[in-house]
Design an enzyme around this catalytic site. Structure first.
Site, PDB file in Angstrom:
ATOM      1  N   GLY A   7       0.813  -1.222   0.000  1.00  0.00           N
ATOM      2  CA  GLY A   7       0.000   0.000   0.000  1.00  0.00           C
ATOM      3  C   GLY A   7       0.843   1.267   0.000  1.00  0.00           C
ATOM      4  N   GLY A  10      -0.368   4.629  -1.415  1.00  0.00           N
ATOM      5  CA  GLY A  10      -1.492   5.294  -0.754  1.00  0.00           C
ATOM      6  C   GLY A  10      -1.010   6.468   0.088  1.00  0.00           C
ATOM      7  CG  PHE A  11      -2.823   9.744   3.326  1.00  0.00           C
ATOM      8  CD1 PHE A  11      -2.029  10.870   3.142  1.00  0.00           C
ATOM      9  CD2 PHE A  11      -3.506   9.598   4.532  1.00  0.00           C
ATOM     10  CE1 PHE A  11      -1.913  11.830   4.133  1.00  0.00           C
ATOM     11  CE2 PHE A  11      -3.397  10.551   5.527  1.00  0.00           C
ATOM     12  CZ  PHE A  11      -2.599  11.664   5.334  1.00  0.00           C
ATOM     13  CB  THR A 131      -8.168   1.982  11.905  1.00  0.00           C
ATOM     14  OG1 THR A 131      -9.019   3.007  12.391  1.00  0.00           O
ATOM     15  CG2 THR A 131      -9.032   0.748  11.695  1.00  0.00           C
ATOM     16  CG  ASP A 132      -8.820   5.446  16.170  1.00  0.00           C
ATOM     17  OD1 ASP A 132      -9.242   5.292  15.005  1.00  0.00           O
ATOM     18  OD2 ASP A 132      -8.808   6.558  16.737  1.00  0.00           O
ATOM     19  CD  GLU A 133     -12.625   4.649  11.504  1.00  0.00           C
ATOM     20  OE1 GLU A 133     -13.671   4.124  11.097  1.00  0.00           O
ATOM     21  OE2 GLU A 133     -12.010   5.540  10.887  1.00  0.00           O
ATOM     22  CE1 TYR A 157     -10.457   0.939   6.829  1.00  0.00           C
ATOM     23  CE2 TYR A 157     -11.274   2.232   8.674  1.00  0.00           C
ATOM     24  CZ  TYR A 157     -10.221   1.758   7.917  1.00  0.00           C
ATOM     25  OH  TYR A 157      -8.923   2.099   8.251  1.00  0.00           O
ATOM     26  CE  LYS A 161      -6.969  -1.797   8.704  1.00  0.00           C
ATOM     27  NZ  LYS A 161      -5.829  -2.009   7.755  1.00  0.00           N
TER      28      LYS A 161
END
Ligand code: NAD
Length: 350
Positions: A7, A10-11, A131-133, A157, A161
């Protein structure tokens, strides 16, 4: 180190590649170049002798395994994913394919680790970037995510994850693969795809368009400058202990409406328009279905055990970010031609 980064177009991945190459590590960037991948983000390092790019899908286990062997890889940093919550609401399928099956294939290719001589096997790391999500949401007025917070993902999403995090831990427990995990709060910074809040608001403001804020804008996110994150990921892969998880955050909680107002204030300063404020363009739109109220990361463990700390405050990082967008339309203008920032994620599954 010789690091395979997935990846990397990506950002966050591109910030990681730029950072590691600058530190003198060898980076093999493996990326399928989906809509979110952009090789222009790697212009600064593309001709460096310690950087290489391979266009491949993380679900192609044999290609990944061959690449690890051919490049004598010491560690894997796995970032490739579908990453946009609104897109996951409209079309969850690809999120399960990439984030769950893709991570499973990457972990399977990680059997390469068992082929290494004892000293390199000992030092090998498979770093899963998350992610913290996965922790779900917090009340507005209390609570913070630690590494012990139970998982309670809300969106397709974050559920995908969460599944991939569990796989990474299971591969450590069952097969002994030395996995390390990191769970990070919302990133912002240069080279951020213009569908995400901060670049979307910045570019819509400059275009004279509406600045959409979900609900009443009271949802809280904990912001981290992407280059601080890249340094944190380097600390995790080089100093993190196998089987451990590190939460990464910048101690910068802000409501969405505060973020949008701060962007407008910085633009009023950097690109003033007589008699008008960019804040006049703010519009409130129907909330995202299942929108988590608040995320907040406790980064004490990575700060104390690995000696990492965010360098940017939200205000300093945001000003750097906005100045970058003002000076780099060569990067974002072609993306805006095809992706006009239309609303996604209203809750109708494709
Ligand atoms: P991004 O969407 O900007 O980039 C994802 C990259 O993965 C793209 O270059 C894309 O081409 C590539 N990719 C997608 N599917 C692939 C596949 N099947 N095979 C190979 N490459 C593929 O994402 P990002 O914002 O840079 O996030 C990177 C990672 O960090 C993700 O795992 C994300 O879950 C996690 N993360 C992101 C944030 C954030 O704020 N952006 C916060 C916490 C964690």
């Amino acid at each position: 180190m010789r690091i395979l980064v997935t990846g990397g177009a990506g950002f966050i991945g591109s910030a990681v590649c730029r950072h590691l190459v600058g530190e003198g590590d060898f980076v093999l960037n493996v990326d399928a170049l989906t809509y979110a991948g952009n090789l222009k983000s790697l212009r600064a390092i593309e001709n460096q002798p310690n950087y290489a790019f391979l266009q491949a899908d993380i679900r192609d286990e044999e290609t990944i395994l061959d690449a690890m062997r051919a490049n004598d890889i010491d560690a894997v940093m796995h970032l490739a994913a579908e990453s946009h919550v609104d897109r996951s609401i409209d079309g969850p399928d690809i999120f399960l394919q990439t984030n769950v099956i893709g991570t499973f294939r990457m972990l399977s290719a990680g059997r390469y680790w068992a082929e290494l001589p004892a000293d390199r096997r000992e030092a090998f790391r498979f770093h899963h970037v998350s992610t913290d999500e996965v922790y779900g949401d917090l009340p507005f007025d209390s609570g913070i995510f630690t590494e012990e917070t139970p998982y309670k993902p809300s969106s397709p999403y974050s559920a995908s994850k969460a599944a991939s995090d569990h796989l990474a831990r299971a591969w450590c427990h069952t097969y002994g693969l030395p996995t390390v995990l990191s769970n990070c709060s919302n990133n912002y910074g240069p080279f951020h795809f213009p569908e995400k809040l901060i670049p979307l608001v910045t570019l819509n403001a400059l275009d004279g368009r509406d600045l959409p804020v979900y609900g009443e804008g009271q949802n809280v996110r904990d912001w981290l400058f992407v280059e601080d994150h890249a340094r944190a990921l380097e600390a995790v892969i080089k100093k993190g202990a196998p089987g451990e998880t590190y939460n990464i955050g910048g101690r910068s909680e802000r409501t969405n409406i505060d973020v949008v107002r701060t962007i407008c204030a910085i633009l009023d300063d950097e690109r003033p328009r007589p008699g008008k404020s960019y804040a006049d363009q703010i519009t409130f739109v129907t909330d995202r279905p299942g929108h988590d109220r608040r995320y907040a990361i406790d980064p004490t463990k990575i700060e104390t055990e690995l000696g990492w700390k965010a360098r940017e405050t939200f205000e300093s990082g945001l000003r750097k970010t906005i100045r970058w967008y003002l000076g780099n339309d060569w990067w974002w203008a072609p993306i805006r031609e095809t992706d006009k920032g239309e609303r996604r994620g209203r809750g109708h599954v494709e």
